[in-house]
Design a protein around this motif. Structure first.
Motif, PDB file in Angstrom:
ATOM      1  N   CYS A 146      65.849 -24.783  13.123  1.00  0.00           N
ATOM      2  CA  CYS A 146      67.305 -24.612  13.237  1.00  0.00           C
ATOM      3  C   CYS A 146      67.607 -23.923  14.557  1.00  0.00           C
ATOM      4  CB  CYS A 146      67.875 -23.776  12.094  1.00  0.00           C
ATOM      5  SG  CYS A 146      69.643 -23.465  12.359  1.00  0.00           S
ATOM      6  N   GLU A 175      70.455 -22.953  15.664  1.00  0.00           N
ATOM      7  CA  GLU A 175      71.469 -21.908  15.515  1.00  0.00           C
ATOM      8  C   GLU A 175      70.803 -20.606  15.053  1.00  0.00           C
ATOM      9  OE1 GLU A 175      74.687 -21.422  16.009  1.00  0.00           O
ATOM     10  OE2 GLU A 175      74.857 -19.549  14.846  1.00  0.00           O
ATOM     11  N   CYS A 176      69.971 -20.707  14.001  1.00  0.00           N
ATOM     12  CA  CYS A 176      69.283 -19.523  13.479  1.00  0.00           C
ATOM     13  C   CYS A 176      68.023 -19.211  14.278  1.00  0.00           C
ATOM     14  CB  CYS A 176      68.932 -19.716  12.008  1.00  0.00           C
ATOM     15  SG  CYS A 176      70.378 -20.002  10.966  1.00  0.00           S
ATOM     16  N   HIS A 229      70.753 -27.634   8.655  1.00  0.00           N
ATOM     17  CA  HIS A 229      70.269 -26.424   7.977  1.00  0.00           C
ATOM     18  C   HIS A 229      71.330 -26.012   6.956  1.00  0.00           C
ATOM     19  CE1 HIS A 229      69.034 -21.908   8.298  1.00  0.00           C
ATOM     20  NE2 HIS A 229      68.521 -22.485   7.240  1.00  0.00           N
ATOM     21  N   CYS A 248      73.703 -22.868   7.788  1.00  0.00           N
ATOM     22  CA  CYS A 248      74.644 -22.807   8.908  1.00  0.00           C
ATOM     23  C   CYS A 248      75.185 -24.186   9.279  1.00  0.00           C
ATOM     24  CB  CYS A 248      73.957 -22.181  10.121  1.00  0.00           C
ATOM     25  SG  CYS A 248      72.597 -23.192  10.725  1.00  0.00           S
TER      26      CYS A 248
HETATM   27 ZN   LIG Z   1      70.602 -22.279  10.712  1.00  0.00          ZN
END
Ligand SMILES: [Zn+2]
Ligand SMILES: [Zn+2]
Length: 890
Positions: A177, A179-180, A348, A351
């Motif tokens: 992911c 973003e994470c 994901h 998110c």
């Molecule tokens: Zn994420």
């Protein structure tokens, strides 16, 4: 009992406080009455600390509480714990949004501290809300997945699986992911719809083929992956493109050259049949990369930004690069066509960011080799409802990855692992030393057991949150390890747990991973049964969501209605089905509370002192207790099978219709007239010598039993009434810790009693319609129906001077009163002729012959019309209508 109406607000609050203060629901394994063989243990879902209580929590926990309260009465001891899942990405994201910060901007310890503080606040608030719902949780037995005891269990689990050879660390492509900024596991992906474009791009060959072909076209939704392209594939059966195999293609714009290879995994149905392989666009790319030993070209970094491999596009996001590259391809003449497209991508679930695949070093639990065993473990559990097993089965069948458990995050339980900086040897902590944090603690050895080098590097990844929450049965049973005994359990009587309750959306997450962990550690399936609840929908059966604006806030519902009434609603649908939030069901629950309160007052008024069982019970009293036995039996069975809706409905109908509407009316009359007969009175009918003790005994017995049967569903009002009526003084004798009622063995003709109740009801209506007092004698009543054995009872209750039980039905003529036509069927079939049918019925020109109706030259079938009949009695006296019997009053 106090005068006046039931006050749920004050009563519920009082009991909620007392239950917590008096530790009514504490599980004490040392208690003499706790039988380790019958303890009922529940492995409750620890909510993720990611916000406030929602309707799903309220519903799910209420179902668990039904089971806990029933089994506490039925089995004697119940372990109903509570926990919070407060490590992992969910708590990090909560902390970030709550404090308006980014985890990257803090030193790990500092950020972890902030997470703990934010979580602690949410947890305190959540606990208060759960207590306000009257849950029968043992608040002494709560845990947090981030607490040291749980960290120790989680690290023990890691070490045990490692020692069993079921964990490995590998550098390989993993789901990522951006973003994470962490690797995630297969289960954390979910589908999302995306609008995008399908681009047909021309690739030139470095040299023309023998037949002179100079190029080919591939279709892709992700042109930003061109700099990561490592090969082109063609299916062996693809005659048209066979000549390309073995040639070399040049990647447009980027200019690097890639081989064209044959592989039968190419989907011939898709696009042009020629596909590019990039590292990595999807799972097939990973397969090809591994199968053909292709080079790795990383064009996208961990935060989905283009790398230097992307040349002029370096630094752009993947989305920016996609647009820019397409524009340039078009300008350079490589873009053959472009079409809009909606397709499904993997995101994901935390998110909703599109996932990527990245090569990185990660820890895995090996699971693909034990798929069969996990399936069998699932089969060994009882599933309520059974249909949910399919979801478990499908998840296992679709597994493609081992379980990736390392996360590149901050707030989580650390891996108890160090690596030799020279040879890379993995060094694990000693079990006795756990929990450890390798970032601050030293490894258990001074030098590398493999090469003798004396420097180590700590693992700085943390465990996947499911790696810990999958251990809740072991956390609740006090799993541990010591040097003398090896693995131990503080409360072995709890394990395997009797019940795992949870939502259907986390079967592949929580249930599956718990089965894996517990099975591998203990060799046992961790649960006897699993109860899977559905989701709460809005009144129109739509999913509740913030964007739709249809989210029902439980705080508002709780402020407006009694908890017991909300629980009544929670028992309105079969477990497992998604079901709508309906205020009307809560209102029906409120009505039942009032009915129970008022009926209790009447019972107390009619039987104010405890009454022993008389030697002989009057037939109707014995019948009531026999009916009650049947209800006890069915309710017990239904609770054991988690059929709360069925239990509630049958119990309510019997209580409301049979007990309140019919029996209580009769009892009132019996007791009042019995009491009156103790003083000399003039005249009167058969009830004058009735003994009120039989009725009083039946009333008290039935009432106590109702309170017990209703207790799991409506715990506050039943506790209040129990204490008001049956507990001396201020004693702490809770109804919820009493024994569940058992059938008492009364025998009666149940149908006969029901018919007798119907006859009494009809006679009572007759008297009231004719404005006669209830004790007004009736000269003669004749009944045709199954009331044998109850004739004296009917005569006594209704003051009948002469009662006649008829052997045969009285002269009754049955006439057709009306025939209704089903116009919806007949209209389309007969058109205008339907008017003629109506006229024929009006004038009586028709013939009924069994199931058919002949009129106006046509014959209608049974389902096309309906006959309404009228019964008339032409003999002496008046006929009263009752379904179960024919009654003639003279
Ligand atoms: Zn994420
Ligand atoms: Zn070494």
């Amino acid at each position: 009992m106090p005068d006046g109406d039931y006050d749920p607000r004050a009563t519920e609050e009082e009991w909620q406080n007392r239950w917590v203060d008096e530790e009514t629901y504490a599980y004490d394994p040392e208690h003499e009455e706790v039988d380790p063989n019958t303890v009922y243990s529940i492995d409750t879902p620890p909510p993720t600390v990611s916000g406030s209580l929602h309707m799903g929590h309220l519903y799910g926990h209420t179902l668990q509480d039904f089971a806990a309260r029933f089994h506490r009465m039925d089995d004697g001891a119940v372990m109903f714990p509570f926990g919070y899942d407060d490590n992992g990405i969910a708590s990090e994201r909560l902390t970030e949004s709550e404090l308006g910060i980014r985890h990257q901007d803090f030193e790990r310890r500092e950020f972890q501290q902030k997470c703990r503080e934010v979580c602690a606040e949410y947890e305190a608030e959540f606990t208060e809300k759960m207590q306000d719902l009257g849950m029968s949780i043992d608040w002494n037995r709560t845990y947090k997945t981030i607490e040291p005891r749980v960290q120790r269990i989680s690290q023990l689990s890691f070490v045990d699986l490692y020692e069993q050879g079921r964990e490995y660390r590998k550098k390989a492509p993993a789901i990522w992911c951006p973003e994470c900024e962490t690797a995630i596991s297969q289960v954390e992906q979910e589908d999302a719809e995306r609008h995008t474009h399908f681009n047909d791009i021309r690739f030139d060959l470095t040299e023309p083929t023998e037949s002179g072909r100079e190029s080919f076209v591939i279709g892709t939704t992700r042109p930003e992956l061109l700099p990561a392209c490592v090969s082109v594939f063609v299916h062996p059966d693809d005659d048209e493109n066979a000549e390309l195999v073995g040639e070399t293609a040049e990647i447009p714009i980027f200019g690097h050259e890639v081989p064209i290879i044959e592989d039968d995994r190419v989907d011939l149905e898709k696009g042009t049949g020629v596909v590019m392989c990039c590292t990595f666009g999807d799972q097939k790319d990973i397969e090809w990369y591994q199968a053909h030993d292709l080079p790795l070209r990383v064009a996208i970094d961990e935060s989905a930004t283009m790398t230097d491999l992307a040349g002029d596009y370096e630094g752009l996001s993947t989305h920016e690069a996609r647009e820019a590259i397409v524009e340039d391809l078009d300008e350079l003449g490589y873009l053959e066509s472009r079409e809009e497209l909606t397709h499904t991508v993997q995101v994901h679930e935390r998110c909703e960011t599109d996932v990527e695949f990245r090569v990185s070093k990660q820890w895995y639990v090996e699971i693909l080799d034990h798929k069969e065993e996990y399936l069998e473990a699932g089969e060994q559990m009882d599933w309520f409802p059974q249909k949910m097993f399919t979801r478990y089965e499908h998840w296992i069948e679709g597994l493609e990855w081992d379980w990736l458990i390392s996360r590149q995050r901050d707030s989580g339980i650390p891996f108890p692992v160090w690596y030799c900086t020279d040879c890379g040897q993995e060094v694990l902590a000693e079990k006795a030393d756990l929990p450890v944090d390798p970032l601050s603690d030293d490894p258990p050895v001074d030098s590398c057991p493999d090469c003798g080098h004396d420097e180590f590097e700590p693992e700085d990844d943390v465990f996947d949150t499911w790696a810990t929450s999958s251990l809740t049965p072991l956390v609740n049973a006090g799993w541990d390890w010591d040097a003398d005994e090896g693995f131990t359990m503080e409360n072995p009587e709890l394990y395997p747990f009797d019940l795992r309750p949870q939502g259907h959306d986390i079967i592949s997450f929580w249930l599956f991973h718990t089965v894996i962990k517990c099975y591998e550690h203990t060799g046992e399936v961790p649960f006897d049964a699993t109860m899977i609840n559905g989701h709460v929908l809005d009144e129109n059966r739509e999913k509740m969501s913030k964007s739709r604006g249809n989210v029902v806030d439980p705080a508002k519902v709780v402020a407006e209605y009694p908890i017991d009434a909300i629980r009544y609603w929670a028992a309105s649908t079969a477990v497992g089905d998604d079901f709508p939030f309906k205020e009307k069901d809560i209102v029906a629950g409120e009505k039942l509370l009032r009915k129970l309160w008022n009926a209790s007052k009447l019972v107390e008024h009619l039987a104010p002192e405890p009454v022993d069982e008389p030697d002989e019970l009057a037939p109707l009293d014995e019948w009531l207790l026999a009916e009650l036995d049947a209800i006890v039996e069915s309710t017990t069975e239904q609770f054991r099978n988690y059929e709360f809706a069925k239990a509630r409905d049958r119990l309510r109908t019997f209580f409301w219709n049979t007990f309140c509407d019919d029996y209580l009316e009769i009892a009132k009359q019996q007791v009042e007239e019995g009491a009156a007969s103790e003083t000399p009175r003039d005249g009167g009918g058969g009830a004058a010598d009735a003994d009120p003790r039989s009725t009083q005994y039946a009333l008290q017995t039935a009432h106590r039993t109702f309170l017990q049967l209703f207790a799991p569903l409506m715990p506050h009002i039943t506790e209040e009434l129990w204490h008001d009526m049956y507990v001396e003084g201020d004693a702490t004798d809770s109804i919820h810790t009493r024994d569940w009622p058992a059938p008492r063995g009364y025998e009666a003709d149940l149908e006969g009693g029901e018919a007798a109740m119907a006859v009494i009801g009809a006679l009572r209506r007759y008297k009231s319609e004719n404005q006669l007092p209830l004790n007004e004698p009736l000269d003669h009543v004749a009944v045709y129906g199954n009331v044998d054995g109850f004739t004296d009872a009917i005569a006594g209750v209704m003051h009948v001077e002469s009662f006649e039980l008829l052997d045969s039905a009285p002269e009754i003529t049955t006439e057709v009163a009306d025939i209704g036509l089903d116009y919806a069927t007949l209209g389309p079939k007969y058109g205008g002729k339907v008017g003629e049918f109506d006229a024929a019925i009006d004038s009586g020109e028709y013939e009924l012959d069994g199931d058919t109706l002949s009129l106006a030259g046509e014959t209608l079938e049974a389902d096309e019309f309906e006959v309404r009949e009228e019964r008339t009695y032409s003999g002496a006296g008046e006929m009263l209508s009752a379904d179960e019997a024919v009654i003639i009053v003279n």
